[in-house]
Write a protein that holds these residues in place. Sequence first.
Motif, PDB file in Angstrom:
ATOM      1  N   MET A 162     -53.188  20.445  39.469  1.00 25.18           N
ATOM      2  CA  MET A 162     -52.945  19.372  40.422  1.00 25.18           C
ATOM      3  C   MET A 162     -51.881  18.434  39.847  1.00 25.18           C
ATOM      4  O   MET A 162     -51.666  18.395  38.639  1.00 25.18           O
TER       5      MET A 162
ATOM      6  N   VAL B  42     -53.270  14.693  43.567  1.00 24.34           N
ATOM      7  CA  VAL B  42     -54.512  13.915  43.504  1.00 24.34           C
ATOM      8  C   VAL B  42     -54.153  12.495  43.091  1.00 24.34           C
ATOM      9  O   VAL B  42     -53.130  12.256  42.447  1.00 24.34           O
TER      10      VAL B  42
ATOM     11  N   ALA C 215     -56.682  16.606  35.977  1.00 20.74           N
ATOM     12  CA  ALA C 215     -55.910  17.028  37.151  1.00 20.74           C
ATOM     13  C   ALA C 215     -54.933  18.147  36.788  1.00 20.74           C
ATOM     14  O   ALA C 215     -54.864  19.171  37.478  1.00 20.74           O
TER      15      ALA C 215
ATOM     16  N   ASN D 282     -58.732  13.472  46.198  1.00 20.21           N
ATOM     17  CA  ASN D 282     -57.776  14.375  46.834  1.00 20.21           C
ATOM     18  C   ASN D 282     -57.051  13.638  47.963  1.00 20.21           C
ATOM     19  O   ASN D 282     -57.310  12.452  48.214  1.00 20.21           O
TER      20      ASN D 282
ATOM     21  N   VAL E 123     -60.709  10.205  40.517  1.00 23.17           N
ATOM     22  CA  VAL E 123     -59.693  11.158  40.955  1.00 23.17           C
ATOM     23  C   VAL E 123     -60.057  11.566  42.382  1.00 23.17           C
ATOM     24  O   VAL E 123     -61.168  12.018  42.634  1.00 23.17           O
TER      25      VAL E 123
ATOM     26  N   PRO F 297     -51.203  14.614  39.423  1.00 25.39           N
ATOM     27  CA  PRO F 297     -51.818  13.289  39.552  1.00 25.39           C
ATOM     28  C   PRO F 297     -50.768  12.181  39.760  1.00 25.39           C
ATOM     29  O   PRO F 297     -49.680  12.229  39.189  1.00 25.39           O
TER      30      PRO F 297
END
Length: 74
Positions: free
Chosen positions: A68, A15, A63, A44, A42, A70
């Motif tokens: 995720m 992300v 994140a 995608n 943030v 980041p």
Amino acid sequence: MNTKFDLKTIAQDIVYVKPVAVADLPDDMQAQAGPLEILFAVHNAQGEQLALVANRRLAFHLARENDMRPVTVH
């Protein structure tokens, strides 16, 4: 070196975190931001905004809590 990669799955967990000027947001969101001048969005890999938070540290924490990875966008 003939390693094959499924390009559809690469970077699905990345992300992007970028600063957003509160002045550039709609009026109702500006009112909710209070005294803050900058928020952090943030996004995608497709560019869809997933969250808008008060600071960069919180964006990265959010994140990571959602599995995720980041990265910062300038």
